[in-house]
Motif scaffolding. Structure first.
Motif, PDB file in Angstrom:
ATOM      1  N   SER A 175      19.012 -23.560 107.355  1.00  0.00           N
ATOM      2  CA  SER A 175      18.163 -22.499 106.813  1.00  0.00           C
ATOM      3  C   SER A 175      17.807 -22.751 105.355  1.00  0.00           C
ATOM      4  O   SER A 175      16.647 -22.601 104.949  1.00  0.00           O
ATOM      5  N   ARG A 179      14.162 -23.608 103.617  1.00  0.00           N
ATOM      6  CA  ARG A 179      13.639 -22.803 102.506  1.00  0.00           C
ATOM      7  C   ARG A 179      13.220 -23.695 101.351  1.00  0.00           C
ATOM      8  O   ARG A 179      12.152 -23.508 100.759  1.00  0.00           O
ATOM      9  N   ASP A 244      13.569 -24.173 110.826  1.00  0.00           N
ATOM     10  CA  ASP A 244      14.743 -23.306 110.938  1.00  0.00           C
ATOM     11  C   ASP A 244      14.925 -22.755 112.339  1.00  0.00           C
ATOM     12  O   ASP A 244      15.672 -21.799 112.533  1.00  0.00           O
ATOM     13  N   TRP A 261      19.412 -17.392 119.650  1.00  0.00           N
ATOM     14  CA  TRP A 261      19.853 -16.478 118.596  1.00  0.00           C
ATOM     15  C   TRP A 261      21.032 -17.093 117.833  1.00  0.00           C
ATOM     16  O   TRP A 261      21.686 -18.013 118.308  1.00  0.00           O
ATOM     17  N   ARG A 262      21.297 -16.538 116.655  1.00  0.00           N
ATOM     18  CA  ARG A 262      22.453 -16.953 115.858  1.00  0.00           C
ATOM     19  C   ARG A 262      23.127 -15.708 115.289  1.00  0.00           C
ATOM     20  O   ARG A 262      22.547 -14.638 115.258  1.00  0.00           O
ATOM     21  N   PRO A 264      24.828 -12.903 112.708  1.00  0.00           N
ATOM     22  CA  PRO A 264      24.402 -12.354 111.416  1.00  0.00           C
ATOM     23  C   PRO A 264      24.883 -13.185 110.227  1.00  0.00           C
ATOM     24  O   PRO A 264      24.162 -13.351 109.248  1.00  0.00           O
ATOM     25  N   ARG A 267      22.656 -15.905 109.251  1.00  0.00           N
ATOM     26  CA  ARG A 267      21.372 -15.513 108.667  1.00  0.00           C
ATOM     27  C   ARG A 267      21.520 -15.020 107.228  1.00  0.00           C
ATOM     28  O   ARG A 267      20.586 -14.454 106.661  1.00  0.00           O
ATOM     29  N   ASP A 268      22.676 -15.235 106.639  1.00  0.00           N
ATOM     30  CA  ASP A 268      22.969 -14.755 105.283  1.00  0.00           C
ATOM     31  C   ASP A 268      22.371 -15.723 104.261  1.00  0.00           C
ATOM     32  O   ASP A 268      22.936 -16.781 103.980  1.00  0.00           O
ATOM     33  N   ARG A 269      21.235 -15.357 103.681  1.00  0.00           N
ATOM     34  CA  ARG A 269      20.531 -16.251 102.766  1.00  0.00           C
ATOM     35  C   ARG A 269      21.317 -16.480 101.478  1.00  0.00           C
ATOM     36  O   ARG A 269      21.300 -17.579 100.916  1.00  0.00           O
TER      37      ARG A 269
END
Length: 289
Positions: A175, A179, A244, A261-262, A264, A267-269
Motif C-alpha cells: 500500500s 502511494r 494496491d 479483502w484485507r 482493517p 488498511r492502516d495508512r
C-alpha cells in the motif's frame, strides 16, 4: 471474479521477470509458467544447486542467480547484477520457524519476508518497467506490526504471530509503495497476492515436529496444490488491475481468482508509513523515485 488459470497467460516474449524463492513451491510454478509463455525468467534463490534443478524443469530463457534475503549484502549484490526488469515477484518466504536472526540482526521471518524484499524492491525500482507483486497470506489476520519491537527483542517470541506480522507487513508495504509511486507520477504498480491454503514445502519446515505433523495432515486433507496457489500470483502479474490490489481465491482458501479483502490493520495508512520509515532505517535503503 473469473475462472482464469495459467492457461490464460498472455505472451511474455521480450519481457524479463524476477521470481524470488523460485526453486520450489509457488515460486517454482510461477517461474515455470512465465518462462513457458516466453519470459526471460531469473530465478533468485539462496541455493544455486536447487535453483539449477528447478530451472531444468522449465522451458525458455531461464537464468539462476543467488539471492539471500537474510543478508542485505547479498540483496545489494543481486540488485547490482540486474540491468532491467519488467516484473518483480517477491515470493520467497519462511513460515513459523523457531527464533533466529538474519546476518544483519533481524528476526528471521520479518527479515526474510519483509525487510529483504523491501530492500530488493527499492534497489530495483529504477530498473523496473511494469509492476511489483508481493506474496502475502491470509495469515496476515494473525498479525500485528509492532513499530517499537519489529524484531521481537522486547516480546516473548511466538512463531505464528511473528509470521502473521511479516505477512501483514507485506500488505502495508504494498500500500505504501503504491502511494509513493502514485505521488511520484510513476507508471509502476504495486500489487499483492495470497495463495489460499496451498500445500508447499513451507509446511514441512516449521522446526516444530508436532506442528509439522499437523500441517502435513492438513495438506493432505484441505490444501490445494501449488499450481492453484501460484495462479493467484500469476493473475496479479498479468491482469489489468489497479495498484494496491490484493489478489486471491474468492473463498479465501478456494474458489475463482480475483481481488480479495484485507484486514482493517492492513488498511492502516499511518502504520504503513511508519513501517516504511522504520524499514528504510533498518535496511539503509530508501525509495529512489
Amino acid at each position: 471474479m473469473s475462472d482464469w488459470t495459467a492457461a490464460d497467460l498472455p505472451s511474455f516474449a521480450g519481457r524479463t521477470v524476477i521470481v524470488t524463492g523460485a526453486n520450489s513451491g509457488l515460486g517454482l510454478v510461477t517461474a515455470r509458467e512465465l518462462s513457458r509463455v516466453g519470459a526471460t525468467t531469473i530465478l533468485a534463490v539462496r541455493n544455486l544447486d536447487k535453483g539449477r534443478a528447478a530451472a531444468a524443469q522449465m522451458s525458455g530463457d531461464v537464468e539462476v542467480r543467488r539471492l539471500d534475503l537474510q543478508d542485505l549484502a547479498s540483496v545489494r549484490e543481486f540488485a547490482d547484477s540486474v540491468e532491467t526488469v519488467d516484473v518483480l515477484v517477491n515470493n520467497a518466504g519462511i513460515m513459523a520457524v523457531p527464533y533466529a536472526l538474519t546476518v544483519d540482526g533481524f528476526e528471521s521471518q520479518i527479515g526474510t519476508n519483509h525487510l529483504g524484499h523491501f530492500a530488493l524492491t527499492n534497489l530495483l525500482l529504477p530498473k523496473l518497467t511494469d509492476r511489483v507483486v508481493t506474496v502475502s497470506s491470509m495469515m496476515h489476520l494473525l498479525g500485528y506490526v509492532s513499530i517499537s519491537d519489529l524484531n521481537w527483542k522486547a516480546r516473548p517470541y511466538l512463531a505464528w504471530p511473528a509470521y502473521g506480522q511479516s505477512k501483514l507487513a507485506n500488505l502495508l508495504f504494498t500500500s505504501e509503495l503504491q502511494r509513493r509511486l502514485t505521488a511520484a507520477a510513476s507508471p509502476l504498480k504495486a500489487l499483492a497476492a495470497h495463495p489460499g491454503y496451498s500445500a508447499t514445502n513451507l509446511q514441512g519446515q516449521t522446526g516444530n515436529k508436532f506442528g509439522t505433523r499437523i500441517w502435513l495432515a492438513g495438506n493432505r486433507l484441505l490444501a490445494s496444490d501449488a499450481d492453484f496457489g501460484a495462479r493467484q500470483t500469476l493473475y496479479a502479474v498479468t491482469a489489468d488491475l489497479p495498484g494496491d490490489s490484493f489478489v486471491g481465491p474468492r473463498f479465501s482458501m478456494l474458489g475463482p481468482t480475483g481481488t480479495h479483502w484485507r484486514s482493517p490493520l492492513a488498511r492502516d495508512r499511518a502504520k504503513a508509513a511508519a513501517l516504511w520509515a522504520l524499514s528504510e532505517q533498518l535496511t539503509g535503503v530508501e525509495f529512489p523515485l
